[in-house]
Design a protein around this motif. Structure first.
Motif, PDB file in Angstrom:
ATOM      1  N   MET A 135       0.979  -0.920  -0.200  1.00 36.38           N
ATOM      2  CA  MET A 135      -0.267  -0.102   0.013  1.00 36.38           C
ATOM      3  C   MET A 135       0.801   1.181   0.458  1.00 36.38           C
ATOM      4  SD  MET A 135      -3.324  -0.654  -0.020  1.00 36.38           S
ATOM      5  CE  MET A 135      -4.514  -1.614   0.340  1.00 36.38           C
ATOM      6  N   ALA A 136       2.013   1.106   0.836  1.00 29.67           N
ATOM      7  CA  ALA A 136       3.382   2.218   0.946  1.00 29.67           C
ATOM      8  C   ALA A 136       3.211   2.901  -1.004  1.00 29.67           C
ATOM      9  CB  ALA A 136       4.237   2.285   1.775  1.00 29.67           C
ATOM     10  N   CYS A 137       4.131   1.117  -1.514  1.00 26.62           N
ATOM     11  CA  CYS A 137       4.167   1.725  -2.540  1.00 26.62           C
ATOM     12  C   CYS A 137       3.535   2.288  -3.330  1.00 26.62           C
ATOM     13  CB  CYS A 137       4.442   0.214  -3.529  1.00 26.62           C
ATOM     14  SG  CYS A 137       6.388  -0.754  -2.134  1.00 26.62           S
ATOM     15  N   TRP A 138       1.525   2.174  -3.769  1.00 30.26           N
ATOM     16  CA  TRP A 138       1.381   2.917  -4.467  1.00 30.26           C
ATOM     17  C   TRP A 138       0.649   4.013  -3.485  1.00 30.26           C
ATOM     18  CZ3 TRP A 138       0.272  -0.281  -8.052  1.00 30.26           C
ATOM     19  CH2 TRP A 138       0.345  -1.128  -8.261  1.00 30.26           C
ATOM     20  N   GLY A 139       0.635   4.177  -2.948  1.00 31.32           N
ATOM     21  CA  GLY A 139       0.490   5.627  -2.112  1.00 31.32           C
ATOM     22  C   GLY A 139       1.945   5.902  -3.143  1.00 31.32           C
ATOM     23  N   TRP A 140       3.613   5.601  -2.573  1.00 33.26           N
ATOM     24  CA  TRP A 140       4.658   6.780  -3.127  1.00 33.26           C
ATOM     25  C   TRP A 140       4.719   6.882  -4.890  1.00 33.26           C
ATOM     26  CZ3 TRP A 140       8.813   8.436  -1.950  1.00 33.26           C
ATOM     27  CH2 TRP A 140       9.937   9.082  -2.475  1.00 33.26           C
ATOM     28  N   ILE A 141       4.219   6.197  -5.982  1.00 31.26           N
ATOM     29  CA  ILE A 141       3.654   6.707  -6.838  1.00 31.26           C
ATOM     30  C   ILE A 141       3.069   8.088  -6.780  1.00 31.26           C
ATOM     31  CG2 ILE A 141       2.874   5.583  -9.112  1.00 31.26           C
ATOM     32  CD1 ILE A 141       3.616   3.009  -8.929  1.00 31.26           C
ATOM     33  N   ASP A 142       1.451   7.903  -5.922  1.00 29.37           N
ATOM     34  CA  ASP A 142       0.809   8.742  -6.453  1.00 29.37           C
ATOM     35  C   ASP A 142       1.573  10.320  -5.767  1.00 29.37           C
ATOM     36  OD1 ASP A 142      -1.583   9.628  -7.083  1.00 29.37           O
ATOM     37  OD2 ASP A 142      -2.286   9.252  -4.945  1.00 29.37           O
ATOM     38  N   ASP A 143       2.039  10.016  -4.520  1.00 27.67           N
ATOM     39  CA  ASP A 143       3.093  10.816  -3.575  1.00 27.67           C
ATOM     40  C   ASP A 143       4.122  11.322  -4.493  1.00 27.67           C
ATOM     41  OD1 ASP A 143       1.696  11.295  -1.871  1.00 27.67           O
ATOM     42  OD2 ASP A 143       3.032   9.627  -1.057  1.00 27.67           O
ATOM     43  N   ARG A 144       5.015  10.930  -6.085  1.00 27.92           N
ATOM     44  CA  ARG A 144       5.703  11.106  -6.675  1.00 27.92           C
ATOM     45  C   ARG A 144       5.029  11.474  -8.034  1.00 27.92           C
ATOM     46  NH1 ARG A 144      11.362  10.997  -6.199  1.00 27.92           N
ATOM     47  NH2 ARG A 144      11.204  10.012  -8.112  1.00 27.92           N
ATOM     48  N   MET A 188      -5.665   6.988  -9.901  1.00 22.49           N
ATOM     49  CA  MET A 188      -6.024   5.232 -10.562  1.00 22.49           C
ATOM     50  C   MET A 188      -5.370   4.866 -10.274  1.00 22.49           C
ATOM     51  SD  MET A 188      -8.923   4.184 -11.220  1.00 22.49           S
ATOM     52  CE  MET A 188     -10.415   5.416 -12.190  1.00 22.49           C
ATOM     53  N   TRP A 189      -4.341   4.479 -10.434  1.00 26.03           N
ATOM     54  CA  TRP A 189      -3.431   3.220 -10.036  1.00 26.03           C
ATOM     55  C   TRP A 189      -3.040   3.280  -8.821  1.00 26.03           C
ATOM     56  CZ3 TRP A 189      -2.391   0.447 -13.775  1.00 26.03           C
ATOM     57  CH2 TRP A 189      -2.442   0.794 -15.512  1.00 26.03           C
ATOM     58  N   LYS A 190      -3.500   3.868  -7.794  1.00 21.59           N
ATOM     59  CA  LYS A 190      -3.638   3.727  -6.617  1.00 21.59           C
ATOM     60  C   LYS A 190      -4.865   2.923  -6.208  1.00 21.59           C
ATOM     61  CE  LYS A 190      -4.263   6.871  -3.595  1.00 21.59           C
ATOM     62  NZ  LYS A 190      -4.371   8.358  -2.712  1.00 21.59           N
ATOM     63  N   ILE A 228      -6.524   0.539  -8.099  1.00 20.03           N
ATOM     64  CA  ILE A 228      -6.472  -0.511  -8.969  1.00 20.03           C
ATOM     65  C   ILE A 228      -4.978  -1.386  -7.347  1.00 20.03           C
ATOM     66  CG2 ILE A 228      -5.935  -2.215 -10.603  1.00 20.03           C
ATOM     67  CD1 ILE A 228      -6.694   0.376 -12.175  1.00 20.03           C
ATOM     68  N   GLY A 229      -4.051  -0.467  -7.935  1.00 15.43           N
ATOM     69  CA  GLY A 229      -3.514  -1.339  -7.186  1.00 15.43           C
ATOM     70  C   GLY A 229      -3.795  -2.031  -5.614  1.00 15.43           C
ATOM     71  N   GLY A 230      -4.317  -0.643  -5.039  1.00 11.16           N
ATOM     72  CA  GLY A 230      -5.216  -1.298  -4.049  1.00 11.16           C
ATOM     73  C   GLY A 230      -5.986  -2.332  -3.309  1.00 11.16           C
ATOM     74  N   GLY A 231      -6.590  -2.594  -4.184  1.00 12.80           N
ATOM     75  CA  GLY A 231      -7.718  -3.148  -4.557  1.00 12.80           C
ATOM     76  C   GLY A 231      -7.198  -4.901  -4.906  1.00 12.80           C
ATOM     77  N   LEU A 232      -6.181  -4.825  -5.401  1.00 12.47           N
ATOM     78  CA  LEU A 232      -5.684  -5.414  -5.760  1.00 12.47           C
ATOM     79  C   LEU A 232      -4.443  -6.511  -4.541  1.00 12.47           C
ATOM     80  CD1 LEU A 232      -4.199  -5.387  -9.428  1.00 12.47           C
ATOM     81  CD2 LEU A 232      -6.426  -6.688  -8.613  1.00 12.47           C
ATOM     82  N   THR A 233      -3.751  -5.206  -3.801  1.00 11.49           N
ATOM     83  CA  THR A 233      -4.096  -5.510  -2.987  1.00 11.49           C
ATOM     84  C   THR A 233      -4.876  -6.479  -2.160  1.00 11.49           C
ATOM     85  OG1 THR A 233      -1.914  -4.159  -3.160  1.00 11.49           O
ATOM     86  CG2 THR A 233      -1.610  -5.033  -0.569  1.00 11.49           C
ATOM     87  N   ALA A 234      -6.226  -5.804  -1.172  1.00  9.89           N
ATOM     88  CA  ALA A 234      -6.819  -5.879  -0.453  1.00  9.89           C
ATOM     89  C   ALA A 234      -7.506  -7.819  -0.536  1.00  9.89           C
ATOM     90  CB  ALA A 234      -8.189  -5.380  -0.617  1.00  9.89           C
ATOM     91  N   VAL A 235      -7.385  -7.557  -2.449  1.00  7.74           N
ATOM     92  CA  VAL A 235      -7.690  -8.953  -2.066  1.00  7.74           C
ATOM     93  C   VAL A 235      -6.981  -9.644  -2.192  1.00  7.74           C
ATOM     94  CG1 VAL A 235      -8.666 -10.159  -4.663  1.00  7.74           C
ATOM     95  CG2 VAL A 235      -9.250  -8.134  -4.098  1.00  7.74           C
ATOM     96  N   ALA A 236      -5.864 -10.058  -2.262  1.00 12.03           N
ATOM     97  CA  ALA A 236      -4.565 -10.966  -1.799  1.00 12.03           C
ATOM     98  C   ALA A 236      -4.759 -11.121  -0.977  1.00 12.03           C
ATOM     99  CB  ALA A 236      -3.202 -10.122  -2.974  1.00 12.03           C
ATOM    100  N   VAL A 237      -4.491 -10.270  -0.030  1.00 11.37           N
ATOM    101  CA  VAL A 237      -4.678  -9.833   1.450  1.00 11.37           C
ATOM    102  C   VAL A 237      -5.818 -10.704   2.392  1.00 11.37           C
ATOM    103  CG1 VAL A 237      -3.653  -9.100   3.823  1.00 11.37           C
ATOM    104  CG2 VAL A 237      -2.415  -8.282   1.705  1.00 11.37           C
TER     105      VAL A 237
END
Length: 289
Positions: free
Chosen positions: A92-101, A127-129, A131-140
């Motif tokens: 989740m931090a990685c997806w947030g980092w992409i948005d911060d950058r 939007m990438w955040k 999508i990525g956050g949703g996929l992370t939630a599903v996986a965990v």
């Protein structure tokens, strides 16, 4: 068992304290070198993505905790919680980092990101955040339950809780205060529901993050370093994980409904304006600055 818990608590509370200063110095330089500065609500330029400190502190502590618990013969479900929480927060931090950058700071809210996708055929960093956050939630969530309904609720909580913290990361210290409030709510529900022993071990993995947030709070509230999407995502995910693993399903559904309500309301109402109009909320919001 009692000695194991005592030593686990000592690690959870002591390790974040031990490396707070080194991490603060390192990430302050790193963020500055990466050009991670933004203008805050007052027009002052401050470091953003300071939540990297929280994630780093959490990951370092979790590695030590997992090694200690494995040495002390902890059972696999306990170790799995530590791995899932650490990996989920890091993702989740990685997806947030992409948005911060990204410099795409003009698009706000779910409606804004979907509008850009529909009208411009362009995927924003936000939007990438999502999508990525949703996929992370599903996986965990796949590792947390085998019941379909409980899995859907877990997916919902893990996916939406990061964005709830993002909604409040608009003023110094506000998101961390909301994080503390949500933690207190989990404690209250856990006490009422007679939390299981496995849930208590989940708290051992959450405590380092709580300590790290207390240590970072003066820098955030003082306007020197913002959590950014990186930190808000990580803190939010930990809240979702906490609710999924330590409170009964009925309460999970209740919290999920509350989070969805907040998310929908944020599309039409400014929480900052609501806080400013209520004296007691304004005083609470300004505390620590």
């Amino acid at each position: 068992m009692e000695m194991k818990v005592v030593l686990g608590l000592a690690l959870a509370l002591g390790l974040p304290l031990a490396w707070h200063r080194p991490l603060l110095a390192f990430f302050s330089r790193f963020l500055l070198n990466q050009g991670m500065t933004r203008f805050n609500y007052a027009g002052e330029q401050v470091l953003t993505a300071g939540g990297l400190m929280l994630v780093a502190s959490m990951l370092l502590t979790t590695v030590v905790q997992l090694g200690f618990m494995r040495w002390r013969g902890a059972f696999s479900p306990v170790l799995l919680h530590g791995v899932l929480l650490a990996c989920g927060m890091a993702a989740m931090a990685c997806w947030g980092w992409i948005d911060d950058r990204s410099n795409d700071g003009t698009t706000k809210g779910f409606r804004g990101h979907f509008r850009v996708l529909w009208q411009e055929r362009r995927v924003t960093s936000g939007m990438w955040k999502l999508i990525g956050g949703g996929l992370t939630a599903v996986a965990v969530s796949l590792f947390l339950t085998s019941d379909i309904f409980a899995w859907l609720v877990a997916c919902g909580l893990l996916a939406i809780s990061p964005n709830i913290l993002n909604l409040f990361d608009l003023r110094p210290g506000r998101a961390i205060k909301v994080y503390w409030l949500l933690v207190c709510m989990a404690i209250a529900v856990g006490v009422l529901a007679a939390t299981s022993e496995e849930a208590l071990f989940v708290w051992l993995f959450l405590l380092p993050l709580l300590v790290a947030s207390v240590l970072l709070f003066p820098h955030d509230a003082g306007g020197r370093m913002m959590l950014g999407d990186t930190g808000a995502n990580a803190l939010g995910f930990s809240i979702g994980y906490l609710y999924v693993t330590t409170v009964p399903l009925l309460w999970q559904v209740t919290f999920l409904a509350g989070f969805v309500t907040l998310q929908v309301a944020a599309e039409f109402v400014s929480f900052s304006r609501v806080i400013e109009r209520q004296a007691w909320l304004r005083r609470l919001d300004e505390w620590g600055r």
